[in-house]
Design an enzyme around this catalytic site. Structure first.
Site, PDB file in Angstrom:
ATOM      1  N   LYS A  96      30.697  69.220  53.962  1.00  0.00           N
ATOM      2  CA  LYS A  96      30.291  70.576  54.315  1.00  0.00           C
ATOM      3  C   LYS A  96      30.940  71.664  53.456  1.00  0.00           C
ATOM      4  O   LYS A  96      31.267  72.743  53.929  1.00  0.00           O
ATOM      5  CB  LYS A  96      30.511  70.861  55.800  1.00  0.00           C
ATOM      6  CG  LYS A  96      29.808  69.879  56.719  1.00  0.00           C
ATOM      7  CD  LYS A  96      28.354  69.627  56.326  1.00  0.00           C
ATOM      8  CE  LYS A  96      27.484  70.879  56.432  1.00  0.00           C
ATOM      9  NZ  LYS A  96      26.122  70.656  55.848  1.00  0.00           N
ATOM     10  N   SER A 138      27.955  70.442  48.970  1.00  0.00           N
ATOM     11  CA  SER A 138      27.627  69.356  48.037  1.00  0.00           C
ATOM     12  C   SER A 138      26.128  69.177  47.803  1.00  0.00           C
ATOM     13  O   SER A 138      25.711  68.814  46.704  1.00  0.00           O
ATOM     14  CB  SER A 138      28.243  68.031  48.511  1.00  0.00           C
ATOM     15  OG  SER A 138      27.874  67.765  49.843  1.00  0.00           O
ATOM     16  N   HIS A 172      31.955  61.859  49.190  1.00  0.00           N
ATOM     17  CA  HIS A 172      32.993  62.609  49.907  1.00  0.00           C
ATOM     18  C   HIS A 172      34.325  61.852  49.884  1.00  0.00           C
ATOM     19  O   HIS A 172      35.272  62.244  50.570  1.00  0.00           O
ATOM     20  CB  HIS A 172      32.586  62.819  51.376  1.00  0.00           C
ATOM     21  CG  HIS A 172      31.389  63.700  51.575  1.00  0.00           C
ATOM     22  ND1 HIS A 172      31.198  64.864  50.864  1.00  0.00           N
ATOM     23  CD2 HIS A 172      30.326  63.595  52.415  1.00  0.00           C
ATOM     24  CE1 HIS A 172      30.068  65.435  51.259  1.00  0.00           C
ATOM     25  NE2 HIS A 172      29.528  64.690  52.185  1.00  0.00           N
ATOM     26  N   ARG A 209      35.775  74.396  49.283  1.00  0.00           N
ATOM     27  CA  ARG A 209      35.316  75.578  50.010  1.00  0.00           C
ATOM     28  C   ARG A 209      36.427  75.998  50.960  1.00  0.00           C
ATOM     29  O   ARG A 209      37.210  75.161  51.404  1.00  0.00           O
ATOM     30  CB  ARG A 209      34.053  75.219  50.810  1.00  0.00           C
ATOM     31  CG  ARG A 209      33.381  76.396  51.510  1.00  0.00           C
ATOM     32  CD  ARG A 209      32.190  75.903  52.317  1.00  0.00           C
ATOM     33  NE  ARG A 209      31.367  76.989  52.817  1.00  0.00           N
ATOM     34  CZ  ARG A 209      30.283  76.807  53.569  1.00  0.00           C
ATOM     35  NH1 ARG A 209      29.913  75.576  53.916  1.00  0.00           N
ATOM     36  NH2 ARG A 209      29.584  77.848  53.981  1.00  0.00           N
ATOM     37  N   TYR A 236      33.078  76.701  46.086  1.00  0.00           N
ATOM     38  CA  TYR A 236      31.804  77.185  46.637  1.00  0.00           C
ATOM     39  C   TYR A 236      31.711  78.701  46.454  1.00  0.00           C
ATOM     40  O   TYR A 236      30.677  79.235  46.043  1.00  0.00           O
ATOM     41  CB  TYR A 236      31.784  76.815  48.120  1.00  0.00           C
ATOM     42  CG  TYR A 236      30.572  77.241  48.908  1.00  0.00           C
ATOM     43  CD1 TYR A 236      29.502  76.365  49.087  1.00  0.00           C
ATOM     44  CD2 TYR A 236      30.507  78.483  49.530  1.00  0.00           C
ATOM     45  CE1 TYR A 236      28.400  76.733  49.853  1.00  0.00           C
ATOM     46  CE2 TYR A 236      29.410  78.857  50.288  1.00  0.00           C
ATOM     47  CZ  TYR A 236      28.357  77.974  50.441  1.00  0.00           C
ATOM     48  OH  TYR A 236      27.274  78.341  51.205  1.00  0.00           O
ATOM     49  N   PHE A 287      19.760  79.794  48.139  1.00  0.00           N
ATOM     50  CA  PHE A 287      19.788  79.239  49.496  1.00  0.00           C
ATOM     51  C   PHE A 287      18.401  79.251  50.133  1.00  0.00           C
ATOM     52  O   PHE A 287      18.000  78.301  50.800  1.00  0.00           O
ATOM     53  CB  PHE A 287      20.773  80.020  50.381  1.00  0.00           C
ATOM     54  CG  PHE A 287      20.889  79.436  51.767  1.00  0.00           C
ATOM     55  CD1 PHE A 287      21.613  78.284  51.994  1.00  0.00           C
ATOM     56  CD2 PHE A 287      20.230  80.023  52.838  1.00  0.00           C
ATOM     57  CE1 PHE A 287      21.693  77.719  53.264  1.00  0.00           C
ATOM     58  CE2 PHE A 287      20.311  79.478  54.108  1.00  0.00           C
ATOM     59  CZ  PHE A 287      21.045  78.325  54.324  1.00  0.00           C
ATOM     60  N   LYS A 344      23.260  78.524  57.163  1.00  0.00           N
ATOM     61  CA  LYS A 344      23.374  79.933  56.775  1.00  0.00           C
ATOM     62  C   LYS A 344      23.689  80.119  55.300  1.00  0.00           C
ATOM     63  O   LYS A 344      23.213  81.054  54.665  1.00  0.00           O
ATOM     64  CB  LYS A 344      24.461  80.621  57.617  1.00  0.00           C
ATOM     65  CG  LYS A 344      24.060  80.889  59.061  1.00  0.00           C
ATOM     66  CD  LYS A 344      25.117  81.754  59.738  1.00  0.00           C
ATOM     67  CE  LYS A 344      24.728  82.067  61.178  1.00  0.00           C
ATOM     68  NZ  LYS A 344      25.771  82.902  61.832  1.00  0.00           N
TER      69      LYS A 344
END
Length: 276
Positions: free
Chosen positions: A28, A31, A92, A114, A177, A213, A233
């Site tokens: 999260k 990626s 990950h 991030r 990020y 996005f 979001k």
């Protein structure tokens, strides 16, 4: 996401190629977004025409490969040998759990981070969305597990600590990020240079638009059932609407005690992104 113990046991059998593009991240932290950026950079760099790109996509579909190294069936590693080069592989896994062949072949790795507060909030919603966590688990309970490292893939803070050992590795490039969000054109130029992607300024600007996005969310259906939970979001600072004051202070202390003084900790610009 499907994985099994046998797949995890066989991760070490993965045979890296020197020109592999490896994206490593804690869950999260963006990626899927950055994975798409890498894919688009590779397509632009190789100057594929539409037919060639369709052929590549068809090969991958026929191989039914999961995009993450540790997910899928154990036999996937044989099928990965048939993937067209350059392979873009996401994972990950922490450095110690990565296949040794990645380091032996000197495959280049993009390591993505991030800020921990947004990561925790995104992880919570994702875990609920795919029923990774118990139905009744509250944000407060998840926060406690996140801070103490009792979540899938373990401690966020340990992940940063471990990667600090690879700062001098010329085959590892670190990015956040937030840096990509703030100046995507500049960030993509750095990534392209690191992986020797031959792309023009116009192509980079086109990829920035293509991987916005909004466009990623519109394509969520291509990720199957996971699509809706993958792209929620996509903003920086969402944590302010979820964290209580005491949780924010607790995270501040944890960050300060564990990684704040490390180079990667400083790269995260915690004061800027995680303080009200």
């Amino acid at each position: 996401m499907i994985t099994c113990l046998e797949t995890l046991k066989r991760v070490h059998t993965f045979r890296a190629w020197q020109d592999d593009v490896i994206l490593v991240s804690y869950p999260k932290t963006g990626s899927n977004w950055v994975g798409e950026i890498l894919t688009q950079l590779e397509i632009a760099s190789e100057k594929y025409d539409e037919d060639e790109q369709k052929r590549r996509e068809q090969i991958l579909q026929e191989l039914t490969l999961f995009p993450y190294l540790e997910f899928g069936d154990p036999e996937k590693f044989e099928r990965m040998e048939k993937m067209p080069s350059r392979r873009i592989i996401k994972t990950h896994l922490s450095p110690q759990k990565l296949p040794k062949s990645i380091f032996e072949k000197k495959a280049k790795m993009l390591v993505l981070f991030r800020n921990p507060k947004d990561t925790a909030v995104s992880f919570f919603h994702f875990a609920k969305g795919i029923k990774m966590s118990p139905e009744q688990e509250t944000w407060d309970e998840f926060f406690e597990n996140f801070v103490t490292g009792k979540v899938v893939y373990g401690s966020y803070f340990d992940h940063i600590t471990e990667w600090n050992n690879y700062l001098d590795d010329s085959n590892v490039f670190f990015i956040t990020y937030e840096e990509i969000k703030e100046n995507p054109v500049s960030a993509l130029k750095k990534i392209a240079k690191f992986f020797n992607f031959s792309v023009t300024e116009e192509e980079i600007e086109s990829i920035v638009k293509k991987t916005s996005f909004e466009n990623m969310k519109n394509k969520a259906g291509t990720y199957g059932k996971l699509g809706k939970t993958l792209f929620r979001k996509g903003i920086v600072g969402d944590w302010t609407s979820v964290f209580s004051e005491s949780q924010s202070e607790r995270m501040d202390r944890k960050f300060e005690e564990s990684v704040a003084k490390t180079k990667l900790g400083m790269m995260l610009k915690y004061e800027l992104y995680c303080k009200n």
